[in-house]
Design a protein around this motif. Structure first.
Motif, short mmCIF file in Angstrom:
data_model
loop_
_atom_site.label_atom_id
_atom_site.label_comp_id
_atom_site.label_asym_id
_atom_site.label_seq_id
_atom_site.Cartn_x
_atom_site.Cartn_y
_atom_site.Cartn_z
N VAL A 10 -6.76 -22.76 -17.85
CA VAL A 10 -5.51 -22.26 -17.15
C VAL A 10 -5.01 -20.64 -17.18
N LEU A 11 -5.09 -20.42 -18.65
CA LEU A 11 -4.85 -19.13 -19.05
C LEU A 11 -6.00 -18.20 -18.56
N ALA A 12 -7.40 -18.47 -18.64
CA ALA A 12 -8.39 -17.78 -18.09
C ALA A 12 -8.16 -17.40 -16.69
N PHE A 13 -8.17 -18.44 -15.72
CA PHE A 13 -7.51 -18.26 -14.56
C PHE A 13 -6.37 -17.30 -14.10
N SER A 14 -5.48 -17.50 -14.90
CA SER A 14 -4.25 -16.63 -14.77
C SER A 14 -4.46 -15.16 -14.95
N HIS A 15 -5.10 -14.88 -16.08
CA HIS A 15 -5.48 -13.50 -16.53
C HIS A 15 -6.52 -12.84 -15.60
N ALA A 16 -7.40 -13.59 -15.19
CA ALA A 16 -8.43 -13.26 -13.93
C ALA A 16 -7.75 -12.50 -12.73
N TYR A 17 -6.56 -13.15 -12.29
CA TYR A 17 -5.93 -12.85 -11.04
C TYR A 17 -4.60 -12.45 -11.16
N ASP A 18 -4.07 -12.23 -12.41
CA ASP A 18 -2.65 -11.67 -12.25
C ASP A 18 -1.71 -12.99 -11.92
N LEU A 19 -1.69 -14.13 -11.96
CA LEU A 19 -1.15 -15.21 -11.83
C LEU A 19 -0.35 -15.80 -12.92
N LEU A 20 0.66 -16.67 -12.59
CA LEU A 20 1.37 -17.25 -13.63
C LEU A 20 0.69 -18.66 -14.01
N PRO A 21 0.89 -19.20 -15.13
CA PRO A 21 0.08 -20.47 -15.40
C PRO A 21 1.02 -21.32 -14.92
N ALA A 54 0.86 -1.18 0.03
CA ALA A 54 0.02 -0.09 0.05
C ALA A 54 0.81 1.19 -0.10
N ALA A 55 1.93 1.07 0.77
CA ALA A 55 2.92 2.26 0.69
C ALA A 55 3.51 2.75 -0.50
N PHE A 56 3.99 1.46 -1.36
CA PHE A 56 4.33 1.43 -2.52
C PHE A 56 3.57 2.38 -3.56
N ALA A 57 2.26 1.96 -3.48
CA ALA A 57 1.24 2.37 -4.21
C ALA A 57 0.91 3.89 -3.97
N ARG A 58 1.12 4.34 -2.73
CA ARG A 58 0.98 5.69 -2.62
C ARG A 58 2.22 6.47 -2.78
N GLY A 59 3.22 5.93 -3.40
CA GLY A 59 4.52 6.56 -3.95
C GLY A 59 5.37 6.64 -2.92
N GLU A 60 5.54 6.10 -1.79
CA GLU A 60 6.17 6.36 -0.42
C GLU A 60 7.40 5.45 -0.46
N VAL A 61 7.40 4.35 -1.41
CA VAL A 61 8.71 3.31 -1.38
C VAL A 61 9.36 3.52 -2.49
N GLY A 62 10.71 3.64 -2.52
CA GLY A 62 11.90 3.23 -3.61
C GLY A 62 11.78 2.13 -3.98
N MET A 63 11.94 1.07 -3.11
CA MET A 63 12.21 -0.56 -3.74
C MET A 63 11.34 -1.21 -2.85
N LEU A 64 11.17 -2.62 -3.45
CA LEU A 64 10.61 -3.71 -2.63
C LEU A 64 10.45 -4.79 -3.52
N ASN A 65 10.42 -6.02 -2.91
CA ASN A 65 10.30 -7.25 -3.59
C ASN A 65 8.56 -7.19 -3.70
N GLY A 66 8.20 -7.77 -4.92
CA GLY A 66 6.74 -7.79 -5.11
C GLY A 66 6.45 -8.92 -6.02
N HIS A 67 4.99 -9.17 -6.07
CA HIS A 67 4.60 -10.28 -6.92
C HIS A 67 3.50 -9.45 -8.05
N PRO A 68 3.06 -10.40 -8.96
CA PRO A 68 2.31 -9.61 -10.17
C PRO A 68 1.23 -8.71 -9.66
N THR A 69 0.50 -9.11 -8.47
CA THR A 69 -0.67 -8.18 -8.16
C THR A 69 -0.54 -6.85 -7.73
N LEU A 70 0.91 -6.59 -7.47
CA LEU A 70 1.31 -5.30 -7.14
C LEU A 70 1.26 -4.28 -8.26
N MET A 71 1.44 -5.05 -9.55
CA MET A 71 1.53 -4.09 -10.76
C MET A 71 -0.21 -3.32 -10.80
#
Length: 417
Positions: free
Chosen positions: A329-340, A255-272
């Motif tokens: 598999v593609l439909a589910f992956s696209h729906a939730y920003d996950l990898l096949p 949430a802090a990254f999404a507010r522009g308060e974080v320079g760097m952090l490790n993240g997964h696809p849903t952060l995009m």
């Protein structure tokens, strides 16, 4: 998801075959699936995905009914456990772990269910993570990897390039701090998902949770060195922000990254999606290692499994072959920003220009390492890490002492003491 992504599936089905009353007609079969909800609202609940999939399957398979009951991640594992303890397991369950049920002999072997084509299509690392004593019981259902996210505006303002090594990461964080960035590097070691951030750093330091023979090695020399570096080069120099890492949860860091308060952090696809929704311009690069990019990044998978009690391996297998088709598999992956979790769907995603933002995560999947989910002790060990590991970088904390405590707890859990 650990978030990411997460931040991992069980499958059991109920059905009845065979004739009755002298009839040659088979009885109708009902397969029951308990699944986890990957949505964050009623509008995108996984219930909608499963209901549509089940309806499409039933239309092509008269006499087979698929009933799906979706629960939140807070409840789904416990719900399946309650059903199993009552002696009424679902026919299928898609949850975060499978090893306990495999150890009890409750599960079908994957080879007794799926077609050869479907089995061979699983991404190899994910399929291997579903094995106990070289026999696969867990079927990967959804996966993700991790990348280092960075705020493009903050980096541009400071004249920085994204880091490829620990030394560059520390130098970038120092420059960001000098410009008043609130969290130069966000280090979420709070109890929500500390096991994920910890594993990413251990891998980037050249080690991990287990050794080459699969035994826990939390207090290895490399791991102690990794946490010593974190404590001395990031935390003690004030480069991880105003919240102590032991109290910073992954969701709050995102949430802090999404507010522009974080320079760097490790993240997964849903952060995009979260960052883009707030207008944050971000980049993603492989997780830095000691002297260059990390040799491996963390992968995460959730699991599907099938319980034996109600029988009907044939029907279960046919349904799961449908679930794991490339289209689904593609439909589910696209729906939730996950990898096949299958090679065919991964190849299709890699070739699709609309999935360009996921390419970096896909590239990391072949070199990813997963939690030791084949161990029945992992759930206990993971809980211990969540509660304790943040203390290793606290002002009075000792990386060697804390990792030593975690190692002893892991050995006790692994031996059943």
């Amino acid at each position: 998801m650990t978030g990411l992504i997460a931040a991992v599936s069980a499958l059991g089905m109920t059905a009845t075959l065979g004739g009755c009353g002298g009839s040659d007609e088979p009885e109708d079969v009902t397969l029951r699936l308990v699944a986890a909800d990957y949505g964050d609202s009623r509008a995108n609940s996984s219930q909608k995905y499963w209901d549509a999939l089940a309806a499409a399957y039933e239309a092509k398979h008269p006499g087979v009914t698929v009933e799906v009951d979706v629960h939140s991640w807070n409840d789904v594992d416990a719900e399946v456990k309650r059903m199993v303890d009552r002696g009424t397991p679902p026919d299928m369950a898609q949850i975060g772990t499978y090893a306990d049920y495999a150890a009890e002999g409750d599960l079908y072997r994957v080879g007794d269910l799926l077609s050869i084509e479907t089995q061979a299509d699983f991404v190899p690392q994910l399929a291997e993570a579903g094995e106990v004593d070289r026999t696969q019981y867990g079927m990967p259902f959804a996966s993700s990897t991790r990348l280092l996210f960075y705020n493009k505006k903050l980096f541009a303002d400071a004249g920085l390039t994204p880091p490829q090594s620990w030394g560059q990461l520390a130098a970038d964080a120092q420059a960001l701090k000098a410009r008043g960035v609130k969290y130069p590097y966000a280090l979420p070691l709070g109890p929500e998902e500390a096991q994920a951030e910890t594993m990413m750093w251990l891998l980037s330091g050249g080690d991990g949770y287990t050794d080459t023979v699969g035994s826990y090695a939390l207090d290895s020399e490399h791991n102690v060195d990794t946490f010593t570096w974190l404590k001395e080069e990031l935390v003690e120099k004030g480069l991880t922000g105003p919240v102590a890492p032991a109290k910073l949860d992954r969701a709050k860091a995102f949430a802090a990254f999404a507010r522009g308060e974080v320079g760097m952090l490790n993240g997964h696809p849903t952060l995009m999606r979260a960052a883009a929704a707030k207008g944050v311009k971000f980049g993603m690069v492989p997780v830095p290692g000691i002297n260059g990019r990390s040799k491996a990044t963390m992968g995460v998978a959730d699991w599907m499994m099938a319980f034996k009690k109600n029988g009907h391996a044939k029907e279960i297998g046919e349904f799961l072959d449908y679930v794991y088709s490339e289209k689904n598999v593609l439909a589910f992956s696209h729906a939730y920003d996950l990898l096949p979790v299958t090679t065919s769907a991964s190849d299709a995603m890699a070739a699709d220009k609309d999935d360009a933002d996921l390419q970096g995560f896909l590239k990391e999947l072949p070199n990813s390492e997963l939690y030791p989910v084949d161990k029945t002790s992992w759930a206990t060990v993971s809980a211990e890490i969540k509660q304790r590991v943040g203390k290793a970088v606290s002002p009075q904390g000792s990386p060697a002492a804390v990792l030593g405590q975690l190692q002893r707890a892991a050995e006790a859990a692994d031996s059943g003491r």
